[in-house]
Design a protein around this motif. Structure first.
Motif, PDB file in Angstrom:
ATOM      1  N   SER A 395       0.834  -1.314  -0.011  1.00  0.00           N
ATOM      2  CA  SER A 395       0.014  -0.028   0.198  1.00  0.00           C
ATOM      3  C   SER A 395       0.981   1.494   0.024  1.00  0.00           C
ATOM      4  O   SER A 395       0.513   2.431  -0.711  1.00  0.00           O
ATOM      5  CB  SER A 395      -0.870   0.066   1.177  1.00  0.00           C
ATOM      6  OG  SER A 395      -0.159   0.038   2.461  1.00  0.00           O
ATOM      7  N   ARG A 396       1.927   1.207   0.700  1.00  0.00           N
ATOM      8  CA  ARG A 396       2.683   2.649   0.800  1.00  0.00           C
ATOM      9  C   ARG A 396       3.191   2.858  -0.501  1.00  0.00           C
ATOM     10  O   ARG A 396       3.021   4.231  -0.849  1.00  0.00           O
ATOM     11  CB  ARG A 396       3.905   2.295   1.661  1.00  0.00           C
ATOM     12  CG  ARG A 396       5.132   3.468   1.937  1.00  0.00           C
ATOM     13  CD  ARG A 396       5.745   3.496   3.112  1.00  0.00           C
ATOM     14  NE  ARG A 396       7.032   2.543   2.600  1.00  0.00           N
ATOM     15  CZ  ARG A 396       8.231   2.839   2.589  1.00  0.00           C
ATOM     16  NH1 ARG A 396       8.583   4.079   2.850  1.00  0.00           N
ATOM     17  NH2 ARG A 396       8.988   1.856   2.239  1.00  0.00           N
ATOM     18  N   PHE A 400      -0.508   4.492  -2.219  1.00  0.00           N
ATOM     19  CA  PHE A 400      -0.593   5.962  -1.726  1.00  0.00           C
ATOM     20  C   PHE A 400       0.713   6.726  -2.655  1.00  0.00           C
ATOM     21  O   PHE A 400       0.430   7.938  -2.783  1.00  0.00           O
ATOM     22  CB  PHE A 400      -0.042   6.077  -0.251  1.00  0.00           C
ATOM     23  CG  PHE A 400      -0.827   5.007   0.499  1.00  0.00           C
ATOM     24  CD1 PHE A 400      -2.289   5.430   0.574  1.00  0.00           C
ATOM     25  CD2 PHE A 400      -0.302   4.387   1.529  1.00  0.00           C
ATOM     26  CE1 PHE A 400      -3.347   4.525   1.346  1.00  0.00           C
ATOM     27  CE2 PHE A 400      -1.393   3.541   2.219  1.00  0.00           C
ATOM     28  CZ  PHE A 400      -2.617   3.600   2.228  1.00  0.00           C
ATOM     29  N   ARG A 401       1.830   6.149  -2.779  1.00  0.00           N
ATOM     30  CA  ARG A 401       2.776   6.965  -3.594  1.00  0.00           C
ATOM     31  C   ARG A 401       2.800   7.166  -4.991  1.00  0.00           C
ATOM     32  O   ARG A 401       2.737   8.310  -5.234  1.00  0.00           O
ATOM     33  CB  ARG A 401       4.167   6.595  -3.059  1.00  0.00           C
ATOM     34  CG  ARG A 401       5.189   7.121  -3.520  1.00  0.00           C
ATOM     35  CD  ARG A 401       6.612   6.621  -3.010  1.00  0.00           C
ATOM     36  NE  ARG A 401       6.906   6.601  -1.501  1.00  0.00           N
ATOM     37  CZ  ARG A 401       7.657   6.275  -0.913  1.00  0.00           C
ATOM     38  NH1 ARG A 401       8.665   5.514  -1.492  1.00  0.00           N
ATOM     39  NH2 ARG A 401       7.522   6.246   0.524  1.00  0.00           N
ATOM     40  N   ALA A 422       4.992  13.293  -2.753  1.00  0.00           N
ATOM     41  CA  ALA A 422       4.447  12.181  -2.773  1.00  0.00           C
ATOM     42  C   ALA A 422       5.351  11.029  -1.822  1.00  0.00           C
ATOM     43  O   ALA A 422       4.566  10.038  -1.133  1.00  0.00           O
ATOM     44  CB  ALA A 422       4.643  11.150  -4.225  1.00  0.00           C
ATOM     45  N   SER A 425       4.306  12.232   1.949  1.00  0.00           N
ATOM     46  CA  SER A 425       2.871  11.887   2.174  1.00  0.00           C
ATOM     47  C   SER A 425       2.647  10.687   2.521  1.00  0.00           C
ATOM     48  O   SER A 425       1.832   9.884   3.202  1.00  0.00           O
ATOM     49  CB  SER A 425       2.127  12.627   1.200  1.00  0.00           C
ATOM     50  OG  SER A 425       1.998  11.876  -0.060  1.00  0.00           O
ATOM     51  N   SER A 426       3.154   9.850   1.650  1.00  0.00           N
ATOM     52  CA  SER A 426       2.841   8.126   1.527  1.00  0.00           C
ATOM     53  C   SER A 426       3.473   7.567   2.645  1.00  0.00           C
ATOM     54  O   SER A 426       2.685   6.770   3.393  1.00  0.00           O
ATOM     55  CB  SER A 426       3.579   7.515   0.474  1.00  0.00           C
ATOM     56  OG  SER A 426       5.016   7.793   0.288  1.00  0.00           O
ATOM     57  N   ASN A 427       4.456   8.102   3.193  1.00  0.00           N
ATOM     58  CA  ASN A 427       5.021   7.444   4.593  1.00  0.00           C
ATOM     59  C   ASN A 427       4.213   7.859   5.965  1.00  0.00           C
ATOM     60  O   ASN A 427       3.973   6.856   6.519  1.00  0.00           O
ATOM     61  CB  ASN A 427       6.361   8.227   4.946  1.00  0.00           C
ATOM     62  CG  ASN A 427       7.542   7.819   3.853  1.00  0.00           C
ATOM     63  OD1 ASN A 427       7.564   6.601   3.172  1.00  0.00           O
ATOM     64  ND2 ASN A 427       8.447   8.893   3.638  1.00  0.00           N
ATOM     65  N   ALA A 430       0.849   5.700   5.309  1.00  0.00           N
ATOM     66  CA  ALA A 430       1.282   4.066   5.601  1.00  0.00           C
ATOM     67  C   ALA A 430       1.187   3.706   7.002  1.00  0.00           C
ATOM     68  O   ALA A 430       0.836   2.867   7.567  1.00  0.00           O
ATOM     69  CB  ALA A 430       2.471   3.753   4.816  1.00  0.00           C
TER      70      ALA A 430
END
Length: 472
Positions: A395-396, A400-401, A422, A425-427, A430
């Motif tokens: 998912s990360r 998301f990324r 990107a 925010s993804s970190n 997640a």
């Protein structure tokens, strides 16, 4: 420290002390490994941006190969640690032996397939010209040497399952020291360039193979393996595969995600790609303490879940998260104050320094996510919930990324800030998903579950046979 003394410490000792004692060697191991990566980057940067960009482009492919090995190692560590926690040393040795057989056989097949597929992968990634030529030479050598890489994975997995995080650190220290010595000789003195960096790595790993064989098969320890332990037992291999496949898929999706990510970054030019590569290696150095804690959590949770102590499992995750959060604040401060100076050590190009410093400042906002995520993932792996860990890894990057990379240009234009936003925010997202997964998890030992554990299945069959014999 002997295996049983370590077991007692992990099951009964002060939790903060246990976390620190087990995680420090892992941190040092990660530091040593990062120094290896930084050493290659440092020496190749003296040749030019093309060489650094080539290795940055090639790295996700190497990471993909590494990821599959990590998955196998996670399965081995989980089963070995839970059996030791349940005081079943002989079963732990059997699993270790099967891990050696399966892991080395798989690495040979992986090396052959990697050599064959390398040119096609590089073309898919959009590599052309000098970057393609350099990346191809580097990859052919590294992926072809998969068995040498996997030998250290297997050794580390067995030792971490025992709760021994010092021995893998020693292995890495010797290997990286050899590599640091060989790098300038092969790259500059022999004038082999990026090919020299790959050859230095292979030679260092080949030398370390002797150390691994001595530690596993010759040195007198409770977990010393015999040749009889290498006789294939497909029930054990099946269990390793059952746990290892989700872990491998999870790690592999990270590698594939970075292949796509690097392809995207490559469209912004070789300077941005080089800055991104340098920034990632620096970031890896900063988040190393949290990664070390995550590795320790897997062993601690594994042994305590094998001992059926759920309360201590939760204590481990909570106190590890506190330590991870502290390290993330320290890392953010370092990036904020000295980011450009750190990047300047790896490049004298003003554009790369500017871009690298900008990336570090954005990523510093998400270091808390990079600290908590490996801790929760380590806990899930320690109890054998490798599918949940896989979902988090997937998912990360993929949920998301990468979508953010495609959507953000419509709002802020085609600028390198798209990459920085990107990544950061993804970190964070997640991390929040990981916390949700953890809160909803019900931890259960594989050893104590007769439906899932092959060892208990054998015991159950034996008891039933004895009961029928007595009855007759």
């Amino acid at each position: 420290m002997k295996t049983m003394k370590k077991r007692k410490m992990i099951l009964e000792g002060s939790m903060y002390k246990v976390i620190i004692l087990l995680s420090l060697p892992i941190m040092l191991t990660n530091l040593i490994q990062t120094m290896y990566n930084l050493t290659d980057t440092y020496f190749l940067s003296k040749l030019g941006a093309v060489e650094v960009a080539s290795m940055t482009l090639a790295w996700p492919v190497v990471f993909l190969q590494l990821a599959l090995g990590v998955g196998i190692g996670i399965a081995g560590t989980t089963l070995i640690s839970q059996n030791i926690g349940a005081n079943k040393i002989d079963e732990a040795k059997k699993i270790a032996g099967q891990l050696v057989v399966f892991g080395m056989g798989f690495s040979i097949l992986l090396g052959i397939s990697g050599v064959i597929s390398t040119p096609y992968i590089l073309k898919i990634m959009g590599a052309t010209g000098s970057i393609y030529d350099n990346a191809y030479i580097y990859l052919i050598l590294i992926v072809g040497g998969a068995p040498l890489m996997y030998a250290s994975f297997i050794y580390s997995a067995i030792k971490q399952g025992e709760g021994d995080t010092v021995s893998p650190m020693i292995l890495s220290l010797i290997s990286v020291t050899i590599n640091i010595i060989l790098d300038p000789i092969f790259i500059f003195y022999l004038d082999l360039g990026i090919k020299g960096a790959a050859l230095a790595t292979l030679l260092a790993r080949a030398i370390m193979l002797f150390y691994v064989v001595y530690q596993l098969f010759i040195r007198d320890t409770p977990m010393r393996l015999r040749l009889k332990n290498l006789k294939p037992e497909f029930n054990y291999i099946k269990e390793i595969t059952r746990l290892g496949i989700p872990a491998s898929i999870g790690q592999a999706t990270i590698a594939m995600g970075f292949v796509v990510l690097n392809s995207f970054v490559n469209t912004y030019g070789e300077l941005t790609l080089a800055a991104f590569g340098i920034g990632n290696r620096i970031n890896g150095l900063i988040v190393m303490p949290a990664m070390g804690i995550g590795g320790a959590v897997s062993s601690i949770v594994g042994q305590n879940i094998g001992n059926n102590n759920i309360k201590r499992v939760k204590e481990c995750v909570f106190k590890s998260s506190i330590l991870g959060a502290i390290f993330s604040v320290i890392g953010s401060t370092i990036f904020g104050l000295w980011g450009s100076n750190i990047v300047r050590f790896f490049s004298t190009n003003k554009d790369i320094i500017y871009l690298g410093n900008e990336y570090l400042k954005y990523i510093s906002l998400s270091l808390i996510g990079l600290a908590i995520l490996p801790i929760i993932t380590g806990a899930l792996q320690g109890v054998g919930q490798t599918k949940k860990a896989m979902y988090l890894s997937m998912s990360r990057l993929w949920v998301f990324r990468l979508p953010a990379l495609l959507i953000l240009p419509y709002f802020i234009g085609k600028t390198e800030k798209v990459i920085w936003y990107a990544m950061a925010s993804s970190n964070i997202v997640a991390m929040l998903v990981a916390i949700y997964f953890y809160k909803r998890s019900k931890f259960k030992s594989l050893i104590l579950d007769p439906e899932k554990n092959i060892i208990n299945q054998n015991i159950k069959i034996g008891v039933e046979k004895e009961f029928k014999k007595n009855k007759n």
